[in-house]
Design a protein around this motif. Structure first.
Motif, short mmCIF file in Angstrom:
data_model
loop_
_atom_site.label_atom_id
_atom_site.label_comp_id
_atom_site.label_asym_id
_atom_site.label_seq_id
_atom_site.Cartn_x
_atom_site.Cartn_y
_atom_site.Cartn_z
N GLY A 115 84.87 3.11 119.02
CA GLY A 115 85.81 3.29 117.92
C GLY A 115 85.04 3.39 116.61
O GLY A 115 84.11 2.63 116.38
N GLY A 116 85.44 4.32 115.76
CA GLY A 116 84.76 4.50 114.47
C GLY A 116 85.22 3.47 113.46
O GLY A 116 86.41 3.32 113.20
N ILE A 117 84.26 2.75 112.89
CA ILE A 117 84.54 1.80 111.80
C ILE A 117 84.22 2.48 110.46
O ILE A 117 84.93 2.31 109.47
CB ILE A 117 83.67 0.53 111.94
N ASN A 118 83.15 3.24 110.44
CA ASN A 118 82.72 3.96 109.24
C ASN A 118 83.76 5.06 108.94
O ASN A 118 84.00 5.94 109.77
CB ASN A 118 81.34 4.57 109.50
N GLU A 119 84.36 4.99 107.76
CA GLU A 119 85.47 5.90 107.46
C GLU A 119 85.02 7.34 107.22
O GLU A 119 85.85 8.25 107.12
CB GLU A 119 86.28 5.37 106.27
N SER A 120 83.69 7.56 107.16
CA SER A 120 83.24 8.94 107.02
C SER A 120 83.10 9.62 108.39
O SER A 120 82.80 10.80 108.48
CB SER A 120 81.91 9.00 106.26
N PHE A 121 83.31 8.86 109.47
CA PHE A 121 83.26 9.43 110.81
C PHE A 121 84.61 10.03 111.20
O PHE A 121 85.65 9.64 110.66
CB PHE A 121 82.92 8.35 111.86
N ASN A 122 84.58 10.94 112.16
CA ASN A 122 85.80 11.52 112.72
C ASN A 122 85.77 11.40 114.23
O ASN A 122 84.69 11.44 114.84
CB ASN A 122 85.90 13.01 112.36
N PRO A 123 86.94 11.29 114.87
CA PRO A 123 86.96 11.31 116.32
C PRO A 123 86.28 12.59 116.82
O PRO A 123 86.53 13.67 116.30
CB PRO A 123 88.45 11.30 116.67
N GLY A 124 85.42 12.43 117.81
CA GLY A 124 84.68 13.59 118.33
C GLY A 124 83.26 13.65 117.80
O GLY A 124 82.43 14.41 118.32
N ASP A 125 82.94 12.86 116.76
CA ASP A 125 81.55 12.81 116.28
C ASP A 125 80.67 12.12 117.33
O ASP A 125 81.13 11.23 118.06
CB ASP A 125 81.45 11.99 114.98
N LEU A 126 79.41 12.50 117.35
CA LEU A 126 78.42 11.77 118.14
C LEU A 126 77.57 10.96 117.17
O LEU A 126 77.19 11.44 116.11
CB LEU A 126 77.54 12.74 118.95
#
Length: 273
Positions: A115-126
């Protein structure tokens, strides 16, 4: 006792192999086991057949070893892993890493859905894992130390190999992939975190959160293996988006990014010395 079990598992696996022994290990997380289908001349061994191996109980984890060649390298892949939340001990969760080391594996590539915690990430990022925070309240090395397996007090200051991280970054550039980088937080699960827990983990410096990886990486470091970790950001963690979290969403997202994931990992394996 542990040495006996490791040796029995190792002997059983070696008896199934006609090819050269593997020197790169892969642990493929939720929805990412598809990479094992790329392995050439595969020998598939169900976990249930291997002495002392636990079995996977989670959907998205096939529960077998796949041994063969990938990009010219001899690899052993875990198509599905074990989790602490399944009721296994930390020693059982990490047992396959011990067996990989006994088989001659010196480099380990660990993957997971997180799960992404960093808000600059998007689902689907590696996300390249640069470090981790162990929030599991346990450690697979607790108990008597087996000196043949590693030192009593292993160094974790470079838990993820800087050298392998450089390789992964250059491979991502070559395929024009925007590879994120960050700190992975390991929680026990099986519940997803609350919004307040995610705020806490962000304050602590976490960029992604999941329910695996940390135990295996601790044991790999104890065994003197070089580790590379890659997370697929399968969803944004609780409280970031106004929607509930589900395992189905995790699997769906990993399926969408699998081409990028396969390309990146194959490229990395080709360049692992």
């Amino acid at each position: 006792m542990m040495m006996e079990q490791i040796n029995e598992s190792k002997t059983y696996i070696e008896e199934q192999l006609s090819t050269t022994k593997p020197d790169i290990g892969l642990i493929l997380g939720s929805g990412l086991g598809i990479l094992a289908d790329e392995i050439e001349n595969p020998k598939v061994i169900p976990y249930a057949d291997i002495p002392h191996f636990p079995t996977s109980t989670v959907s998205g984890h096939k529960g077998q070893l796949v041994i063969g060649t990938l990009q010219g390298q001899h690899v052993i892949a875990m198509q599905g892993r074990f989790h602490y939340y399944e009721g296994y001990s930390m020693q059982q969760v990490t047992f396959p890493v011990r067996v990989m080391k006994a088989l001659g594996v010196e480099q380990l590539l660990v993957t997971n859905a997180a799960g992404g915690i960093n808000e600059s990430f998007n689902p689907g990022d590696l996300m390249l894992i640069s470090d981790h925070i162990n929030m599991m309240g346990d450690n697979p090395l607790i108990g008597p130390n087996v000196d043949e397996l590693g030192p009593r007090f292993p160094d974790m200051s470079q838990a993820y190999s800087n050298e392998l991280m450089k390789v992964a970054k250059s491979c991502a550039q070559e395929i024009n992939l925007n590879l994120q980088e960050g700190v992975y937080v390991g929680n026990t699960g099986p519940t997803y975190e609350t919004g307040s827990e995610i705020k806490l983990l962000r304050t602590l410096g976490g960029d992604a959160v999941g329910m695996s990886t940390v135990p295996e990486v601790i044991v790999a470091n104890h065994a003197g293996m070089k580790v590379l970790g890659i997370s697929c950001i399968s969803n944004m963690a609780a409280g970031i988006l106004d929607q509930p979290l589900s395992h189905d969403e995790v699997i769906e997202t990993t399926e969408k990014v699998r081409e990028d994931f396969i390309k990146l990992v194959k490229n990395v394996i080709k360049k692992m010395a």
